[in-house]
Design a protein around this motif. Structure first.
Motif, PDB file in Angstrom:
ATOM      1  N   PRO A 160      36.984  21.660  35.857  1.00 48.27           N
ATOM      2  CA  PRO A 160      36.197  22.678  36.571  1.00 48.27           C
ATOM      3  C   PRO A 160      37.097  23.832  37.024  1.00 48.27           C
ATOM      4  O   PRO A 160      38.189  23.611  37.538  1.00 48.27           O
ATOM      5  N   LEU A 161      36.619  25.061  36.827  1.00 51.63           N
ATOM      6  CA  LEU A 161      37.384  26.251  37.179  1.00 51.63           C
ATOM      7  C   LEU A 161      36.524  27.188  38.015  1.00 51.63           C
ATOM      8  O   LEU A 161      35.372  27.471  37.659  1.00 51.63           O
ATOM      9  N   MET A 162      37.081  27.669  39.114  1.00 54.38           N
ATOM     10  CA  MET A 162      36.398  28.650  39.959  1.00 54.38           C
ATOM     11  C   MET A 162      37.207  29.933  39.986  1.00 54.38           C
ATOM     12  O   MET A 162      38.429  29.897  40.115  1.00 54.38           O
ATOM     13  N   VAL A 163      36.513  31.066  39.873  1.00 52.89           N
ATOM     14  CA  VAL A 163      37.161  32.376  39.878  1.00 52.89           C
ATOM     15  C   VAL A 163      36.966  33.035  41.235  1.00 52.89           C
ATOM     16  O   VAL A 163      35.860  33.040  41.782  1.00 52.89           O
ATOM     17  N   LEU A 164      38.063  33.601  41.772  1.00 51.22           N
ATOM     18  CA  LEU A 164      38.005  34.417  42.988  1.00 51.22           C
ATOM     19  C   LEU A 164      38.315  35.861  42.610  1.00 51.22           C
ATOM     20  O   LEU A 164      39.239  36.110  41.830  1.00 51.22           O
ATOM     21  N   THR A 165      37.570  36.803  43.154  1.00 51.52           N
ATOM     22  CA  THR A 165      37.829  38.201  42.825  1.00 51.52           C
ATOM     23  C   THR A 165      37.288  39.126  43.902  1.00 51.52           C
ATOM     24  O   THR A 165      36.350  38.780  44.625  1.00 51.52           O
ATOM     25  N   ALA A 166      37.897  40.295  43.994  1.00 53.57           N
ATOM     26  CA  ALA A 166      37.397  41.324  44.904  1.00 53.57           C
ATOM     27  C   ALA A 166      36.350  42.192  44.214  1.00 53.57           C
ATOM     28  O   ALA A 166      35.737  43.044  44.855  1.00 53.57           O
ATOM     29  N   LEU A 167      36.140  41.999  42.912  1.00 56.15           N
ATOM     30  CA  LEU A 167      35.183  42.793  42.150  1.00 56.15           C
ATOM     31  C   LEU A 167      33.808  42.131  42.197  1.00 56.15           C
ATOM     32  O   LEU A 167      33.663  40.959  41.855  1.00 56.15           O
ATOM     33  N   ASP A 168      32.789  42.900  42.611  1.00 55.11           N
ATOM     34  CA  ASP A 168      31.465  42.322  42.821  1.00 55.11           C
ATOM     35  C   ASP A 168      30.444  42.788  41.795  1.00 55.11           C
ATOM     36  O   ASP A 168      29.265  42.514  41.917  1.00 55.11           O
ATOM     37  N   GLY A 169      30.887  43.495  40.758  1.00 58.88           N
ATOM     38  CA  GLY A 169      29.937  44.000  39.779  1.00 58.88           C
ATOM     39  C   GLY A 169      29.435  42.920  38.847  1.00 58.88           C
ATOM     40  O   GLY A 169      30.077  41.885  38.642  1.00 58.88           O
ATOM     41  N   LEU A 170      28.275  43.162  38.242  1.00 61.81           N
ATOM     42  CA  LEU A 170      27.684  42.202  37.311  1.00 61.81           C
ATOM     43  C   LEU A 170      28.611  41.936  36.132  1.00 61.81           C
ATOM     44  O   LEU A 170      28.791  40.786  35.703  1.00 61.81           O
ATOM     45  N   GLU A 171      29.237  42.999  35.605  1.00 66.24           N
ATOM     46  CA  GLU A 171      30.099  42.830  34.441  1.00 66.24           C
ATOM     47  C   GLU A 171      31.279  41.908  34.754  1.00 66.24           C
ATOM     48  O   GLU A 171      31.680  41.081  33.925  1.00 66.24           O
ATOM     49  N   SER A 172      31.832  42.020  35.954  1.00 61.94           N
ATOM     50  CA  SER A 172      32.949  41.167  36.347  1.00 61.94           C
ATOM     51  C   SER A 172      32.518  39.713  36.457  1.00 61.94           C
ATOM     52  O   SER A 172      33.234  38.804  36.031  1.00 61.94           O
ATOM     53  N   ARG A 173      31.344  39.488  37.042  1.00 60.74           N
ATOM     54  CA  ARG A 173      30.851  38.114  37.163  1.00 60.74           C
ATOM     55  C   ARG A 173      30.598  37.503  35.795  1.00 60.74           C
ATOM     56  O   ARG A 173      30.974  36.354  35.531  1.00 60.74           O
ATOM     57  N   VAL A 174      29.969  38.272  34.918  1.00 63.21           N
ATOM     58  CA  VAL A 174      29.682  37.778  33.568  1.00 63.21           C
ATOM     59  C   VAL A 174      30.972  37.493  32.811  1.00 63.21           C
ATOM     60  O   VAL A 174      31.093  36.475  32.106  1.00 63.21           O
ATOM     61  N   ALA A 175      31.963  38.377  32.954  1.00 62.86           N
ATOM     62  CA  ALA A 175      33.237  38.184  32.257  1.00 62.86           C
ATOM     63  C   ALA A 175      33.904  36.884  32.699  1.00 62.86           C
ATOM     64  O   ALA A 175      34.450  36.142  31.868  1.00 62.86           O
ATOM     65  N   GLY A 176      33.873  36.616  33.989  1.00 57.08           N
ATOM     66  CA  GLY A 176      34.486  35.392  34.491  1.00 57.08           C
ATOM     67  C   GLY A 176      33.796  34.145  33.967  1.00 57.08           C
ATOM     68  O   GLY A 176      34.445  33.193  33.535  1.00 57.08           O
ATOM     69  N   LEU A 177      32.474  34.152  33.978  1.00 59.36           N
ATOM     70  CA  LEU A 177      31.727  32.989  33.495  1.00 59.36           C
ATOM     71  C   LEU A 177      31.881  32.819  31.990  1.00 59.36           C
ATOM     72  O   LEU A 177      32.016  31.703  31.486  1.00 59.36           O
TER      73      LEU A 177
END
Length: 233
Positions: free
Chosen positions: A74-91
């Motif tokens: 299991p991997l969790m991403v932490l980021t200061a970026l809240d945009g949809l593109e950033s969330r999608v990229a991480g997932l």
């Protein structure tokens, strides 16, 4: 539960690791992406918490490589970026969850525990008694229990009954120490003794098996006083 926290901000890393340890987790901190990638792909962790903005190797690359090497981790991403593109990229990179800074620690802890619960449920559903019947490791080793067949880089490798039984046990407990008592129990059940093999045959068989695994991406490490550990070479 053993966690890797990849965070380059020393103040935040210290605060998070202290809170996680207080919550009962064993925590190792990586201050850059190169260290995080090495630890996640070569050591046994139950979960990785990875900041996207890491130096040397960025967090998304770390997630991609860790997910490729250990798909069940299991991997969790932490980021200061809240945009949809950033969330999608991480997932899409292989993360199982995504948390935006700033956040409250209770939410981080709750998400970590939820990921660990899901991972345990998946593992128990997929592994009733032994590991899956067909095992692929890093694209180099194929171990098929049903066919009693092993290949390394596409080439068949012959194993004696006890070599087969030992490797099966090590793969089932990959990343964990297998004791000599466990091996003796396994051999007493379904692996016949080999002819002309002395009573202290375990070290001989481990040596032979190591040679056969040389190009497989795996190695057998002796844990003195305990047993043996199968890990990435």
């Amino acid at each position: 539960m053993r966690l890797l926290l990849a965070e380059d901000d020393p103040i935040l890393a210290d605060a998070l690791s202290a809170n996680l340890r207080h919550a009962g987790f064993e925590v190792e901190v990586a201050e850059n992406g190169a260290v995080a990638e090495y630890l996640l792909t070569r050591h046994n962790f139950d979960l990785g918490v990875i900041d996207i903005g890491l130096p040397l190797v960025d967090g998304l690359t770390v997630v991609k490589r860790a997910h490729a090497a250990r798909p069940a981790l299991p991997l969790m991403v932490l980021t200061a970026l809240d945009g949809l593109e950033s969330r999608v990229a991480g997932l899409n990179a292989g993360a199982d969850d995504y948390l935006t800074k700033p956040f409250d620690f209770p939410e981080l802890e709750a998400r970590i525990r939820a990921l660990l619960r899901r991972a345990r449920l998946s593992a128990s559903a997929a592994t009733p008694a032994k590991a899956a019947n067909a095992v692929q490791v890093a694209g180099k080793l194929s171990f098929d229990r049903d066919a009693r067949r092993m290949t390394v880089q596409g080439q068949p490798v012959d194993l004696s009954p006890r070599e087969w039984s030992l490797l099966d046990l090590l793969l089932t407990h990959e990343g964990k120490v297998v004791t000599k008592d466990q091996i003796a129990t396994e051999w007493s059940g379904d692996a016949p003794a080999e002819p002309h093999m002395p009573s202290g045959s375990l070290e001989v068989i481990v040596h032979r098996l190591r040679r056969k695994l040389e190009d497989s991406g795996l190695s057998i490490r002796t844990v003195r006083g305990l047993g043996y550990l199968l890990e990435n070479a």
